[in-house]
Design an enzyme around this catalytic site. Structure first.
Site, PDB file in Angstrom:
ATOM      1  N   HIS A   5       0.572  -0.762   0.304  1.00 16.05           N
ATOM      2  CA  HIS A   5       0.192  -0.008   0.244  1.00 16.05           C
ATOM      3  C   HIS A   5       1.329   1.215   0.284  1.00 16.05           C
ATOM      4  O   HIS A   5      -0.096   2.531  -0.200  1.00 16.05           O
ATOM      5  CB  HIS A   5      -1.381  -0.080   1.318  1.00 16.05           C
ATOM      6  CG  HIS A   5      -0.351   0.441   2.274  1.00 16.05           C
ATOM      7  ND1 HIS A   5       0.630  -0.344   2.993  1.00 16.05           N
ATOM      8  CD2 HIS A   5       0.100   1.745   3.300  1.00 16.05           C
ATOM      9  CE1 HIS A   5       0.667   0.022   4.182  1.00 16.05           C
ATOM     10  NE2 HIS A   5       0.529   1.060   4.621  1.00 16.05           N
TER      11      HIS A   5
HETATM   12  C1  UD1 Z   1      -2.719   6.139   6.125  1.00 17.31           C
HETATM   13  C2  UD1 Z   1      -1.062   6.462   6.302  1.00 17.31           C
HETATM   14  C3  UD1 Z   1       0.241   4.640   6.676  1.00 17.31           C
HETATM   15  C4  UD1 Z   1      -1.011   3.266   7.541  1.00 17.31           C
HETATM   16  C5  UD1 Z   1      -2.105   3.505   6.391  1.00 17.31           C
HETATM   17  C6  UD1 Z   1      -2.331   2.213   6.883  1.00 17.31           C
HETATM   18  C7  UD1 Z   1       0.033   8.770   5.558  1.00 17.31           C
HETATM   19  C8  UD1 Z   1       0.764   9.367   5.375  1.00 17.31           C
HETATM   20  N1  UD1 Z   1      -0.123   7.373   6.026  1.00 17.31           N
HETATM   21  O1  UD1 Z   1      -1.307   5.216   4.300  1.00 17.31           O
HETATM   22  O2  UD1 Z   1       1.026   4.803   7.420  1.00 17.31           O
HETATM   23  O3  UD1 Z   1       0.564   2.394   6.658  1.00 17.31           O
HETATM   24  O4  UD1 Z   1      -2.465   4.280   6.369  1.00 17.31           O
HETATM   25  O5  UD1 Z   1      -3.015   2.162   5.693  1.00 17.31           O
HETATM   26  O6  UD1 Z   1      -1.042   8.433   7.526  1.00 17.31           O
HETATM   27  N2  UD1 Z   1      -8.991   4.647   1.102  1.00 17.31           N
HETATM   28  C9  UD1 Z   1      -9.799   4.299   1.218  1.00 17.31           C
HETATM   29  N3  UD1 Z   1     -10.878   4.408   2.331  1.00 17.31           N
HETATM   30  C10 UD1 Z   1     -10.452   4.830   3.141  1.00 17.31           C
HETATM   31  C11 UD1 Z   1      -8.721   4.850   2.973  1.00 17.31           C
HETATM   32  C12 UD1 Z   1      -7.952   5.518   2.409  1.00 17.31           C
HETATM   33  O7  UD1 Z   1     -10.224   4.414  -0.289  1.00 17.31           O
HETATM   34  O8  UD1 Z   1     -11.335   4.099   4.436  1.00 17.31           O
HETATM   35  C13 UD1 Z   1      -8.063   5.278  -0.539  1.00 17.31           C
HETATM   36  C14 UD1 Z   1      -7.782   6.677  -0.624  1.00 17.31           C
HETATM   37  O9  UD1 Z   1      -8.013   6.724  -2.105  1.00 17.31           O
HETATM   38  C15 UD1 Z   1      -6.711   7.449  -0.287  1.00 17.31           C
HETATM   39  C16 UD1 Z   1      -6.352   6.314   0.051  1.00 17.31           C
HETATM   40  O10 UD1 Z   1      -6.651   5.338   0.172  1.00 17.31           O
HETATM   41  O11 UD1 Z   1      -6.439   8.503  -0.740  1.00 17.31           O
HETATM   42  C17 UD1 Z   1      -5.102   6.444   0.981  1.00 17.31           C
HETATM   43  O12 UD1 Z   1      -5.343   7.428   2.257  1.00 17.31           O
HETATM   44  P1  UD1 Z   1      -5.085   7.904   2.981  1.00 17.31           P
HETATM   45  O13 UD1 Z   1      -5.247   7.924   4.768  1.00 17.31           O
HETATM   46  O14 UD1 Z   1      -4.623   8.961   2.615  1.00 17.31           O
HETATM   47  O15 UD1 Z   1      -3.252   6.919   3.152  1.00 17.31           O
HETATM   48  P2  UD1 Z   1      -2.797   5.600   3.550  1.00 17.31           P
HETATM   49  O16 UD1 Z   1      -2.361   5.285   2.180  1.00 17.31           O
HETATM   50  O17 UD1 Z   1      -4.288   4.600   3.576  1.00 17.31           O
END
Ligand code: UD1
Length: 353
Positions: free
Chosen positions: A201
């Protein structure tokens, strides 16, 4: 003592679980603030339900966004909640944007802030988490470190006086859950001991289409089935770049609830990942791990070959299916009592008591 926990992303819910239990057990007042960074049921609600975490007292529903937009929106929304709660401690967890926002909101209000899982370093300044860790550690009043290595990093940065070794709270949860899921059948009809668990991820693996294609291709070419638990970011990027998931050795599934994840690792022959938490869980559960990154924040897992860093992907077909090392595993992450040590450390240092 009154503690406000600020959480928002999946790994933070796992860390919150034993802390909430320990705070409750010791009769302290605990307010849970969920930023809404993760909002899918599979990324959030199931963790609260399965790990028996009390429902958040406040849900800020911030959602996704660029780092600045997301972190800034959280900061603005957390501030009035903390001002209103006026706790003895604001407790922030790990290294996500929710961690940094919680810490900055607290220090700006002159509220004491403690950072759980302090002192981890990858020394990779391209990782957003590395900035979140460093900035949070330097802002916080109390640094609760999981390992000796983390304590040393804090000392190297002049933060020893504010640091305390409490152990790793994820270990508390992992060991508790392991015993509950022992004996569960492997998921997706896979054969016990015959498959690998994979998660991908991190931005460095998902956001460049060539890299993403190479990672997925390497997983597809593995000689045993690969249960790929697909984070929403992985699915979104694959779709965007026209990369099919689920061919070759890869069996795609949605992210698993925590107990099912532990069960899947226990039933597997090994793990391939870029997650920090999963590297450590593989170690704790005695499964060899191959990490598709250039470095790890959990270097203790590398001892005796339990974890191997393989950013270049070359030879993954052999490295990923290597047998488990025969050397006894060391115990660098504590014995499962980190949450109670965390609560003791907070209670001992309440300002004015
Ligand atoms: C975040 C953390 C990372 C952690 C990870 C665990 C930061 C910078 N990164 O990364 O350290 O290892 O969480 O999973 O805070 N999305 C969904 N549904 C959700 C959440 C996210 O569809 O419930 C998608 C969205 O397109 C979003 C992308 O995932 O833009 C990334 O989500 P985000 O929370 O920004 O970062 P993670 O990659 O999950």
């Amino acid at each position: 003592m009154k503690v406000v926990s600020v959480v928002g992303a999946r790994p933070q819910f796992v860390k919150l679980a034993p802390v909430a239990q320990a705070l409750d057990g010791a009769g302290h007042e605990h307010v849970i603030v969920h930023t809404g960074q993760h909002y899918d049921a599979a990324m959030s609600d199931v963790f609260f339900a399965d790990l028996r975490i009390p429902a958040p007292d406040v849900h800020l529903a911030i959602g996704s966004g660029s780092h600045g937009v997301q972190t800034g929106a959280m900061l603005a929304a957390i501030e009035p909640v903390l001002a209103d709660a006026a706790p003895d401690w604001v407790l922030v967890y790990g290294d996500t944007n929710s961690t940094l926002a919680g810490a900055v909101a607290a220090v700006k209000l002159h509220l004491p802030v403690a950072h759980l899982e302090a002192g981890l370093r990858s020394f990779n300044r391209l990782m957003p988490e590395e900035h979140n860790r460093v900035l949070t550690d330097h802002a916080a009043d109390l640094l609760l470190a999981p390992t000796e290595v983390a304590m040393n990093h804090l000392a190297d940065e002049g933060l020893a006086a504010r640091s305390e070794l409490v152990g790793d709270v994820m270990t508390d949860v992992c060991l508790q859950v392991r015993d509950a899921v022992a004996g569960d059948a492997p998921p997706a009809g896979l054969d016990r001991g015959g498959y690998l668990v994979a998660t991908i991820h991190r931005a460095e693996n998902t956001d460049d289409p060539d890299r993403l294609r190479a990672v997925v291709g390497a997983l597809e070419a593995l000689p045993v089935p690969v249960l790929l638990l697909a984070h929403p970011r992985l699915r979104a990027r694959c779709e965007q770049h026209g990369i099919a998931l689920g061919t070759g050795a890869v069996v795609v599934a949605d992210p698993l609830p925590y107990p099912a994840m532990v069960g899947a690792v226990v039933g597997s022959r090994g793990v391939v990942t870029d997650s920090g938490g999963l590297q450590k869980e593989a170690f704790l559960l005695g499964r060899p791990c191959t990490t598709l990154r250039t470095e790890t924040e959990w270097p203790e897992t590398l001892a005796d070959g339990w974890n191997a860093l393989l950013p270049g992907l070359g030879g993954l077909d052999e490295v990923a299916v290597r047998p488990a090392p025969t050397a006894a595993r060391r115990v660098p992450y504590g014995s499962g009592d980190a949450a109670s040590r965390t609560v003791e450390a907070l209670a001992r240092r309440v300002v004015g008591e």
